[in-house]
Write an enzyme that holds these catalytic residues in place. Sequence first.
Site, PDB file in Angstrom:
ATOM      1  N   THR A 121       0.856  -1.195   0.000  1.00  0.00           N
ATOM      2  CA  THR A 121       0.000   0.000   0.000  1.00  0.00           C
ATOM      3  C   THR A 121       0.888   1.240   0.000  1.00  0.00           C
ATOM      4  O   THR A 121       1.783   1.373   0.833  1.00  0.00           O
ATOM      5  CB  THR A 121      -0.920  -0.017   1.230  1.00  0.00           C
ATOM      6  OG1 THR A 121      -1.732  -1.184   1.129  1.00  0.00           O
ATOM      7  CG2 THR A 121      -1.811   1.209   1.261  1.00  0.00           C
ATOM      8  N   GLU A 149      -4.009  -4.623  -2.850  1.00  0.00           N
ATOM      9  CA  GLU A 149      -4.406  -5.866  -2.232  1.00  0.00           C
ATOM     10  C   GLU A 149      -5.609  -5.566  -1.324  1.00  0.00           C
ATOM     11  O   GLU A 149      -5.608  -4.582  -0.594  1.00  0.00           O
ATOM     12  CB  GLU A 149      -3.147  -6.349  -1.512  1.00  0.00           C
ATOM     13  CG  GLU A 149      -3.247  -7.454  -0.579  1.00  0.00           C
ATOM     14  CD  GLU A 149      -3.570  -6.932   0.777  1.00  0.00           C
ATOM     15  OE1 GLU A 149      -4.393  -7.596   1.386  1.00  0.00           O
ATOM     16  OE2 GLU A 149      -3.070  -5.886   1.216  1.00  0.00           O
ATOM     17  N   ASN A 206     -10.317   1.259   2.059  1.00  0.00           N
ATOM     18  CA  ASN A 206     -10.041   1.089   3.491  1.00  0.00           C
ATOM     19  C   ASN A 206     -10.594   2.259   4.303  1.00  0.00           C
ATOM     20  O   ASN A 206     -11.096   2.069   5.410  1.00  0.00           O
ATOM     21  CB  ASN A 206      -8.530   0.943   3.736  1.00  0.00           C
ATOM     22  CG  ASN A 206      -8.094  -0.511   3.644  1.00  0.00           C
ATOM     23  OD1 ASN A 206      -8.897  -1.391   3.370  1.00  0.00           O
ATOM     24  ND2 ASN A 206      -6.822  -0.767   3.869  1.00  0.00           N
ATOM     25  N   GLY A 251     -17.615  -1.652  18.780  1.00  0.00           N
ATOM     26  CA  GLY A 251     -16.623  -2.339  19.605  1.00  0.00           C
ATOM     27  C   GLY A 251     -15.574  -1.397  20.138  1.00  0.00           C
ATOM     28  O   GLY A 251     -15.852  -0.219  20.399  1.00  0.00           O
ATOM     29  N   CYS A 258      -3.540  -2.215   8.774  1.00  0.00           N
ATOM     30  CA  CYS A 258      -4.041  -1.530   7.580  1.00  0.00           C
ATOM     31  C   CYS A 258      -4.865  -0.288   7.876  1.00  0.00           C
ATOM     32  O   CYS A 258      -4.465   0.815   7.522  1.00  0.00           O
ATOM     33  CB  CYS A 258      -4.848  -2.510   6.747  1.00  0.00           C
ATOM     34  SG  CYS A 258      -3.930  -3.996   6.381  1.00  0.00           S
ATOM     35  N   ARG A 325      -0.649  -5.958  15.724  1.00  0.00           N
ATOM     36  CA  ARG A 325      -0.252  -4.609  15.293  1.00  0.00           C
ATOM     37  C   ARG A 325      -1.425  -3.632  15.476  1.00  0.00           C
ATOM     38  O   ARG A 325      -2.526  -3.878  15.013  1.00  0.00           O
ATOM     39  CB  ARG A 325       0.206  -4.638  13.831  1.00  0.00           C
ATOM     40  CG  ARG A 325       1.610  -5.216  13.688  1.00  0.00           C
ATOM     41  CD  ARG A 325       2.052  -5.291  12.258  1.00  0.00           C
ATOM     42  NE  ARG A 325       1.355  -6.345  11.526  1.00  0.00           N
ATOM     43  CZ  ARG A 325       1.522  -6.580  10.230  1.00  0.00           C
ATOM     44  NH1 ARG A 325       2.337  -5.837   9.519  1.00  0.00           N
ATOM     45  NH2 ARG A 325       0.865  -7.568   9.650  1.00  0.00           N
TER      46      ARG A 325
END
Length: 434
Positions: A121, A149, A206, A251, A258, A325
Amino acid sequence: MGNRRIAVFGAGYIGLVTGACFAKLGHEVVVRDIQDERIAVLRGGGVPIHEDGLAELIAQNAERLTFTVDAQEAVRDAEVVYVCVDTPTTPSGDADLSRIWQVLDSLHGARHLAAVVVKSTVPVGTGARVRAAMDSAGLHAVGYAANPEFTAEGRAVQDFLHPDRVVIGSDDPDTTKLVAQLHDGVDGPVVEMDVASAEMVKLAANALLATKVSFTNEIATICEATGADVERVVGAVGLDHRLGPHFMRAGLGYGGSCFPKDSRALRALSGNAGYAFQLISSVIEVNDLQPRRAIQRLKEELGGFQGRTVALLGMAFKAGTDDIREAPSTIIASRLQAEGASIRCWDPLVRALDGAPWSSTTRCPSPLEAMDGADAAVVVTEWPQLQELAWDEAAAVMRRPLLFDGRNLLDPVQMGAIGFTYMSVGRSTVRGTA
Ligand code: UGA
């Protein structure tokens, strides 16, 4: 057109899945990484990360899949070089492209190279820079493509082989055709475009998914304040086919390698172009606050964390992966420690972790052991094991049956009947009746 020889640079989540899937499609693949240990594990038949179906895929296609640390060996016979290296964020919020430049530096030994394809990315405009660098290195005849991707961790093999779309950005029709042919056998439509647009598709997709998550979390906060139930609200909102039910789970916020990085990269990209992308800034801010808000609510319920023990159930940024991560668990663990709590944690996949905050937590082999003697427990990751847990036993071993369900995984009525004080996101707190 037949099968090709592909060199994949980077043996992380993306590179390994890409390499293994291309081998399954019949191509000859060599995966190159700079980390000796990682390559040694792969050469020994092991897989250094957890990704559903990946170990099987690597084993089944072993005759077309090799691993090396030697860049020259990787490129020597390659017809296509796939760049799957990481692009971490620099202090200015830009992407650090140094690992991409290192790949380009190793291309001089390639004898059959037809195309370089970037899957990492990257900011919009990177392809143009790479093209210029290739031209000045004398690689005019080698094509360039962006092939972003869209696979999600935990289901990456499935997503690669059955994608919603394969996006190929290239300014050269032969290269587009070549990259499309590499995907023969993949069950999804190919969408062709220019390089810059392909780079933007990735960031926009994203960002929109992250926006849905933060939007839902804001609605959840208003639900808490007004007595509405976010699960009922979202369930009905998502039935609108124009909106859909996906990425509307309230949540502790999004994590992973990402969304956090890509949303910040899009904000930096906009800022560098002189535009303040306010919506994405708010998405990021809401997400940063989400785990902190949860800790504040729990603190009020418990009357402070000093000298208390809290069980963290799940460390991975989502279920189905061993990846922590930018996981909300890390923020939660260090916030709890800052407030004076001791932490007992459990996760079924995450391996041993060094460094703060994890080095000063107690790692437990089961959720029940993590909750043994705890003053409160937090569901941080939506592991299915937690849905199936004998929560009555958990209530019995805890010093106080107080649960903050950060993923709305459990049924409030059932938890109340067991005797829990049950807090969740965007739903009223239930006080145990047992
Ligand atoms: C994400 C995208 O889904 C992929 O399409 C993309 O290829 C990938 O990033 C990438 O850029 O490489 P991933 O980070 O693996 O994939 O995880 P997701 O399943 O998208 O979840 C991201 C985060 O959002 C997780 O922390 C998850 O818990 C959170 N989330 C997701 C929610 O809080 N609520 C939701 O409704 C959905």
